[in-house]
Design an enzyme around this catalytic site. Structure first.
Site, PDB file in Angstrom:
ATOM      1  N   LYS A   1      39.958  36.902  17.786  1.00 43.07           N
ATOM      2  CA  LYS A   1      39.242  37.949  18.518  1.00 43.07           C
ATOM      3  C   LYS A   1      39.113  37.582  19.988  1.00 43.07           C
ATOM      4  O   LYS A   1      38.777  36.446  20.323  1.00 43.07           O
ATOM      5  CB  LYS A   1      37.839  38.103  17.903  1.00 43.07           C
ATOM      6  CG  LYS A   1      36.890  39.035  18.636  1.00 43.07           C
ATOM      7  CD  LYS A   1      37.125  40.479  18.263  1.00 43.07           C
ATOM      8  CE  LYS A   1      36.275  41.460  19.043  1.00 43.07           C
ATOM      9  NZ  LYS A   1      34.952  41.687  18.500  1.00 43.07           N
TER      10      LYS A   1
ATOM     11  N   HIS B   1      20.687  42.963  14.271  1.00 39.02           N
ATOM     12  CA  HIS B   1      19.739  42.268  15.142  1.00 39.02           C
ATOM     13  C   HIS B   1      18.346  42.668  14.672  1.00 39.02           C
ATOM     14  O   HIS B   1      18.209  43.679  13.973  1.00 39.02           O
ATOM     15  CB  HIS B   1      19.883  42.736  16.599  1.00 39.02           C
ATOM     16  CG  HIS B   1      21.219  42.445  17.213  1.00 39.02           C
ATOM     17  ND1 HIS B   1      21.615  41.181  17.579  1.00 39.02           N
ATOM     18  CD2 HIS B   1      22.252  43.265  17.529  1.00 39.02           C
ATOM     19  CE1 HIS B   1      22.832  41.229  18.098  1.00 39.02           C
ATOM     20  NE2 HIS B   1      23.255  42.488  18.069  1.00 39.02           N
TER      21      HIS B   1
ATOM     22  N   ASP C   1      31.637  47.850  12.405  1.00 34.75           N
ATOM     23  CA  ASP C   1      31.084  46.996  13.471  1.00 34.75           C
ATOM     24  C   ASP C   1      29.612  46.682  13.173  1.00 34.75           C
ATOM     25  O   ASP C   1      28.761  46.742  14.070  1.00 34.75           O
ATOM     26  CB  ASP C   1      31.249  47.621  14.863  1.00 34.75           C
ATOM     27  CG  ASP C   1      31.041  46.597  15.975  1.00 34.75           C
ATOM     28  OD1 ASP C   1      30.809  45.403  15.674  1.00 34.75           O
ATOM     29  OD2 ASP C   1      31.095  46.988  17.154  1.00 34.75           O
TER      30      ASP C   1
ATOM     31  N   HIS D   1      36.976  49.124  17.697  1.00 35.45           N
ATOM     32  CA  HIS D   1      36.048  50.212  18.059  1.00 35.45           C
ATOM     33  C   HIS D   1      36.461  51.029  19.294  1.00 35.45           C
ATOM     34  O   HIS D   1      35.764  51.024  20.306  1.00 35.45           O
ATOM     35  CB  HIS D   1      34.632  49.671  18.256  1.00 35.45           C
ATOM     36  CG  HIS D   1      34.533  48.388  19.030  1.00 35.45           C
ATOM     37  ND1 HIS D   1      35.110  48.208  20.254  1.00 35.45           N
ATOM     38  CD2 HIS D   1      33.920  47.225  18.733  1.00 35.45           C
ATOM     39  CE1 HIS D   1      34.847  46.982  20.673  1.00 35.45           C
ATOM     40  NE2 HIS D   1      34.135  46.371  19.764  1.00 35.45           N
TER      41      HIS D   1
ATOM     42  N   LEU E   1      28.700  39.171  10.139  1.00 40.96           N
ATOM     43  CA  LEU E   1      27.814  38.729   9.046  1.00 40.96           C
ATOM     44  C   LEU E   1      26.758  37.735   9.531  1.00 40.96           C
ATOM     45  O   LEU E   1      25.820  37.446   8.810  1.00 40.96           O
ATOM     46  CB  LEU E   1      28.630  38.079   7.921  1.00 40.96           C
ATOM     47  CG  LEU E   1      29.359  39.000   6.942  1.00 40.96           C
ATOM     48  CD1 LEU E   1      30.129  38.151   5.928  1.00 40.96           C
ATOM     49  CD2 LEU E   1      28.420  39.942   6.216  1.00 40.96           C
TER      50      LEU E   1
HETATM   51  O1  DOR Z   1      27.299  46.166  20.404  1.00 42.95           O
HETATM   52  C1  DOR Z   1      27.918  45.147  20.111  1.00 42.95           C
HETATM   53  N1  DOR Z   1      27.379  44.210  19.278  1.00 42.95           N
HETATM   54  N2  DOR Z   1      29.142  44.941  20.635  1.00 42.95           N
HETATM   55  C2  DOR Z   1      29.765  43.769  20.507  1.00 42.95           C
HETATM   56  O2  DOR Z   1      30.864  43.652  21.009  1.00 42.95           O
HETATM   57  C3  DOR Z   1      29.138  42.642  19.776  1.00 42.95           C
HETATM   58  C4  DOR Z   1      28.165  43.125  18.793  1.00 42.95           C
HETATM   59  C5  DOR Z   1      27.269  42.031  18.246  1.00 42.95           C
HETATM   60  O3  DOR Z   1      27.787  40.994  17.829  1.00 42.95           O
HETATM   61  O4  DOR Z   1      26.050  42.231  18.181  1.00 42.95           O
HETATM   62 ZN    ZN Z   2      31.763  43.844  16.875  1.00 44.34          ZN
HETATM   63 ZN    ZN Z   3      33.353  44.418  20.093  1.00 40.99          ZN
END
Ligand code: DOR
Ligand code: ZN
Ligand code: ZN
Length: 429
Positions: A130, A296, A292, A219, A48
């Site tokens: 985690k 970004h 997941d 994942h 989040l």
């Molecule tokens: O692709 C990913 N993005 N893998 C991760 O393990 C972390 C995640 C992120 O927090 O952007």
């Molecule tokens: Zn993740």
């Molecule tokens: Zn991950």
């Protein structure tokens, strides 16, 4: 599936489920004729962001995205800024999130630097801890697997799960060091399916020695590691796992169109892996489907080389439509989808009174139209990340509404509740 049911909701909970007419006077009647009501989905793997990363996503935008995606509860990952790795940083999140959330939220933590803090974090209500096996993260530092024995025991003693991102640090660091200007192939080599398999092997070997540990593999992307997890389960070890819609529906061939934007960790895999993941879904080796959700900015996802570009996709608003489409295609049954997205998550992460439509349970309900067609349009996302590898994807199965704690949060595209309607959850008994 049952037709023509009346649901009476009192104080946020389901107090009656009946095919008869409810004769009691009520404040509000909502007619959902022609639509399907399923348990509110629980997404056990969500980033989040918020706090210093609020420019990517904040608690209001992320949880509104969850609401539009039909998810009534999300569990948030600790790789934030500041990272969640102490009671102090945990409380920062709780305070920031509380007035903003449209759905229920729970938080994970990293293993804290001082192991004595584990107990205190558990008292505060973390849902699990985690561990990124391949990247050095804030909190507890470990060099070898053996260093994790002590914290694993402390966490498991309290009955909480440890969530692992299983990939090998040696492999990641060596490939990166040897290919500083590497491209897509170097990225895939650094985070290969073999690396995931080996990491899963090492961790399950460790479980055989310290049996009470409860591990949840995040994942899973390789069919071989899924087979290893099946074997561990057959031996009676306490393991669970999740897969994501992007690993189920995209493969490395998608990179031809997506380019560097398509990078995600773990990466998209071969078709053999994709088929193996579906076999795992059918054979109930897979316990959960999780998004997941990794928001970004588009710029962060497309500038810089493979070692600097930000990886992952927003997934809260695509998970359920994509999976309903899979139900329509006959790839999994509706009851299996419900098990993977609400019943199993509630059980594994001890989310009491949720994950099922039953008298006495919280009225977390997702309303869907299984027949309506969609074309995914990320420009309409509520998430701040308005992009998706599934842009333009066509299918059938649309989210029409969401009730959280008995309150209609979204119905027919309209927001009906205020931020704060979601609860901050702690694991139940
Ligand atoms: O692709 C990913 N993005 N893998 C991760 O393990 C972390 C995640 C992120 O927090 O952007
Ligand atoms: Zn993740
Ligand atoms: Zn991950």
């Amino acid at each position: 599936m049952i037709d023509d049911v009346e649901v009476l909701i009192e104080d946020g909970k389901i107090s009656r489920l009946t095919k008869l007419k409810i004769d009691k006077p009520v404040d509000n009647v909502i007619d959902l004729k022609g639509l399907l009501v399923i348990p509110g989905l629980i997404d056990v793997h969500v980033h989040l962001r918020g706090l210093n990363l609020a420019y990517k996503e904040d608690y209001d935008t992320g949880t509104l995205a969850a609401a539009f995606g039909g998810l009534s509860t999300v569990l948030d990952m600790p790789n934030t800024e500041p990272a969640t790795e102490s009671v102090e940083t945990f409380k920062l999140k709780v305070e920031a999130a509380k007035p903003k959330v449209y759905v229920n939220v729970g938080f994970y933590s990293f293993i804290p630097e001082r192991l004595s803090e584990i107990r205190r974090l558990i008292v505060e209500g973390v849902f699990g801890f985690k561990v990124f096996m391949h990247r050095v993260m804030p909190g507890y530092r470990f060099a070898v697997l053996e260093d994790l024995r002590e914290p694993f025991k402390l966490i498991s003693g309290a009955g909480l799960p440890i969530l692992v991102h299983a990939e090998k640090r040696e492999v990641y660091e060596a490939v990166k060091r040897e290919n500083p200007d590497g491209g897509l192939e170097a990225f895939e080599a650094a985070l290969s399916d073999h690396s995931e398999n080996e990491s899963v092997d090492e961790l399950t070997a460790m479980l055989r020695k310290i049996k009470q540990v409860k591990l949840h593999f995040c994942h899973i992307s390789s069919h071989v590691s899924l087979r290893r997890i099946a074997e561990a389960k057959a031996e009676g070890l306490s393991v669970s796992c999740e897969v994501t819609p992007h690993h189920l529906l995209l493969s490395k061939r998608s990179y031809e169109n997506l380019g560097i934007y398509g990078l995600v960790d773990p990466p998209l895999r071969s078709e053999a892996c994709v088929e193996g993941l579906w076999a795992g879904v059918r054979q109930s080796v897979v316990d959960c489907i999780a998004s997941d959700h990794a928001p970004h900015t588009l710029e962060e996802k497309t500038t810089g080389g493979v070692w600097n570009v930000k990886t992952g996709f927003p997934g809260l608003e695509t998970l359920l439509p994509l999976m309903l489409d899979c139900v329509n295609r006959g790839w999994l049954s509706l009851s299996k989808l419900i098990r993977l997205t609400s019943q199993n998550p509630a059980k594994i992460f001890r989310i009491a009174g949720r994950g099922s439509i039953e008298v006495g349970y919280w009225a977390d309900l997702t309303v869907v139209d299984l027949n309506e067609e969609f074309i995914l349009d990320p420009s309409r996302f509520k998430s701040k990340a308005k992009h998706s590898p599934f842009k333009g994807w066509r299918g059938r199965g649309v989210v029409k509404g969401l009730f959280v704690n008995g309150e209609p949060v979204v119905l027919n595209g309209e927001v009906l509740s205020r931020p704060g309607v979601g609860k901050l959850l702690k694991p139940g008994v």
